[in-house]
Design a protein around this motif. Structure first.
Motif, PDB file in Angstrom:
ATOM      1  N   ILE A  58       0.814  -1.209   0.000  1.00  0.00           N
ATOM      2  CA  ILE A  58       0.000   0.000   0.000  1.00  0.00           C
ATOM      3  C   ILE A  58       0.852   1.264   0.000  1.00  0.00           C
ATOM      4  O   ILE A  58       0.595   2.205  -0.767  1.00  0.00           O
ATOM      5  N   PHE A  59       1.894   1.282   0.843  1.00  0.00           N
ATOM      6  CA  PHE A  59       2.651   2.519   1.015  1.00  0.00           C
ATOM      7  C   PHE A  59       3.884   2.626   0.121  1.00  0.00           C
ATOM      8  O   PHE A  59       4.399   3.718  -0.091  1.00  0.00           O
ATOM      9  N   LEU A  74       3.585   8.422   7.408  1.00  0.00           N
ATOM     10  CA  LEU A  74       2.476   7.807   6.682  1.00  0.00           C
ATOM     11  C   LEU A  74       1.161   8.556   6.860  1.00  0.00           C
ATOM     12  O   LEU A  74       0.179   8.235   6.187  1.00  0.00           O
ATOM     13  N   TYR A  75       1.131   9.522   7.742  1.00  0.00           N
ATOM     14  CA  TYR A  75      -0.126  10.077   8.244  1.00  0.00           C
ATOM     15  C   TYR A  75      -0.205  11.566   7.924  1.00  0.00           C
ATOM     16  O   TYR A  75       0.689  12.313   8.266  1.00  0.00           O
ATOM     17  N   GLN A  76      -1.280  11.973   7.251  1.00  0.00           N
ATOM     18  CA  GLN A  76      -1.428  13.377   6.854  1.00  0.00           C
ATOM     19  C   GLN A  76      -2.664  13.992   7.508  1.00  0.00           C
ATOM     20  O   GLN A  76      -3.615  14.373   6.842  1.00  0.00           O
ATOM     21  N   ALA A  77      -2.674  14.081   8.819  1.00  0.00           N
ATOM     22  CA  ALA A  77      -3.797  14.688   9.528  1.00  0.00           C
ATOM     23  C   ALA A  77      -3.238  15.784  10.415  1.00  0.00           C
ATOM     24  O   ALA A  77      -2.858  15.567  11.552  1.00  0.00           O
ATOM     25  N   GLU A  78      -3.130  17.007   9.886  1.00  0.00           N
ATOM     26  CA  GLU A  78      -2.518  18.106  10.599  1.00  0.00           C
ATOM     27  C   GLU A  78      -3.280  18.411  11.882  1.00  0.00           C
ATOM     28  O   GLU A  78      -4.493  18.555  11.884  1.00  0.00           O
ATOM     29  N   GLY A  79      -2.533  18.529  12.967  1.00  0.00           N
ATOM     30  CA  GLY A  79      -3.137  18.885  14.238  1.00  0.00           C
ATOM     31  C   GLY A  79      -3.880  17.737  14.903  1.00  0.00           C
ATOM     32  O   GLY A  79      -4.433  17.901  15.986  1.00  0.00           O
ATOM     33  N   SER A 102      -6.408  10.596   5.820  1.00  0.00           N
ATOM     34  CA  SER A 102      -5.653  10.710   4.578  1.00  0.00           C
ATOM     35  C   SER A 102      -4.239  10.238   4.860  1.00  0.00           C
ATOM     36  O   SER A 102      -3.539  10.813   5.697  1.00  0.00           O
ATOM     37  N   LEU A 103      -3.831   9.175   4.196  1.00  0.00           N
ATOM     38  CA  LEU A 103      -2.485   8.647   4.356  1.00  0.00           C
ATOM     39  C   LEU A 103      -1.661   9.000   3.124  1.00  0.00           C
ATOM     40  O   LEU A 103      -2.195   9.486   2.127  1.00  0.00           O
ATOM     41  N   VAL A 104      -0.373   8.757   3.194  1.00  0.00           N
ATOM     42  CA  VAL A 104       0.501   9.157   2.078  1.00  0.00           C
ATOM     43  C   VAL A 104       1.482   8.037   1.762  1.00  0.00           C
ATOM     44  O   VAL A 104       2.050   7.405   2.653  1.00  0.00           O
ATOM     45  N   ARG A 105       1.648   7.759   0.474  1.00  0.00           N
ATOM     46  CA  ARG A 105       2.581   6.729   0.025  1.00  0.00           C
ATOM     47  C   ARG A 105       4.002   7.301  -0.065  1.00  0.00           C
ATOM     48  O   ARG A 105       4.216   8.510   0.012  1.00  0.00           O
ATOM     49  N   LYS A 106       4.950   6.424  -0.292  1.00  0.00           N
ATOM     50  CA  LYS A 106       6.340   6.844  -0.450  1.00  0.00           C
ATOM     51  C   LYS A 106       6.490   7.814  -1.622  1.00  0.00           C
ATOM     52  O   LYS A 106       7.306   8.736  -1.587  1.00  0.00           O
ATOM     53  N   PHE A 111      -3.934   9.361  -0.166  1.00  0.00           N
ATOM     54  CA  PHE A 111      -5.091   8.529  -0.493  1.00  0.00           C
ATOM     55  C   PHE A 111      -5.969   8.374   0.746  1.00  0.00           C
ATOM     56  O   PHE A 111      -5.484   8.383   1.874  1.00  0.00           O
ATOM     57  N   PRO A 112      -7.284   8.247   0.534  1.00  0.00           N
ATOM     58  CA  PRO A 112      -8.203   8.059   1.665  1.00  0.00           C
ATOM     59  C   PRO A 112      -8.117   6.639   2.202  1.00  0.00           C
ATOM     60  O   PRO A 112      -7.914   5.688   1.450  1.00  0.00           O
ATOM     61  N   ALA A 113      -8.273   6.505   3.513  1.00  0.00           N
ATOM     62  CA  ALA A 113      -8.178   5.189   4.124  1.00  0.00           C
ATOM     63  C   ALA A 113      -9.031   5.134   5.385  1.00  0.00           C
ATOM     64  O   ALA A 113      -9.366   6.157   5.974  1.00  0.00           O
TER      65      ALA A 113
END
Length: 238
Positions: A58-59, A74-79, A102-106, A111-113
């Protein structure tokens, strides 16, 4: 076997006892669309302790290159920082904390998860780590968008078609027809509602093994034939 796999095995176990540990390990290793990640207890500053094959898929990270990295990579959730104390409030009989994130790949692609956090306790019952289970839903969302677009195109096609078009389900029920089909069959939408296809236009192949619809339902991809159809009023059309 890693501590992560042991924990996943305990979550996948059943009361029936029919699933062996080897079977569960195979499922764990083959779960390409599910990521299992363990971290220590420092919230988003936590370090990654283990990374499943599905997480690699996935990542885009190899297990050996991401172990020890911060979970926040891996994690894009500010705050939105995870408080480890929250895990002590989770009912052990129910899933952990479930979030849409919202997660983030290398590669940098976000992408939503669906992400579920489980507490991991040591043998003394103390909170020792966390397990994150991530499911990539971007493929599902793209599929839903494609279906929505296809349905829109189909509606436009039906509204403008000069041919008699109809959509029939596997039980031969009339689901949708074009305006031209109504003209050819000399029927209205109200008249065909709830009708079988052969109750509206009947041909010599109906109720036989050569019925085109039966053949399509049997696996044939494309059928072209010329037959004479009979309307409900008895008149016939080629």
């Amino acid at each position: 076997m890693t501590g992560l796999k042991k924990f996943v095995n305990s979550k996948m176990d059943t009361n029936s006892g029919h699933q062996s540990e080897g079977y569960r390990n195979a499922v764990f290793d083959a779960a390409d669309d599910i990521a299992f990640i363990t971290t220590d207890l420092d919230g988003l500053d936590a370090r990654i302790l283990d990374f499943s094959p599905g997480a690699e898929h996935i990542f885009g990270y190899r297990r050996e290159e991401i172990i020890g990295k911060k979970f926040s990579i891996l994690y894009q959730a500010e705050g939105d920082r995870l408080d480890p104390k929250l895990f002590t409030q989770v009912d052990p009989k129910k899933p952990g904390l479930t979030r849409e994130v919202s997660l983030v790949r290398k590669s940098g692609e976000q992408f939503p998860a669906i992400f579920i956090h489980y507490p991991i306790h040591d043998e003394q019952g103390n909170l020792s780590a966390t397990l994150g289970v991530a499911v990539d839903v971007s493929r599902k969302k793209r599929w839903e968008e494609a279906i929505k677009f296809a349905n829109s195109e189909l509606r436009q096609l039906f509204n403008t078609a000069v041919d008699g078009m109809r959509v029939i389900d596997k039980n031969y029920n009339m689901m949708r027809v074009s305006e031209t089909f109504l003209t050819l069959s000399r029927t209205t939408k109200e008249e065909i509602k709830g009708k079988k296809c052969y109750e509206v236009l009947c041909g010599p192949l109906c109720h036989t093994e050569l019925c085109p619809l039966r053949r399509v339902l049997g696996g044939e991809e494309h059928i072209e034939c010329e037959i004479e159809k009979e309307r409900r009023d008895g008149t016939k059309i080629p």
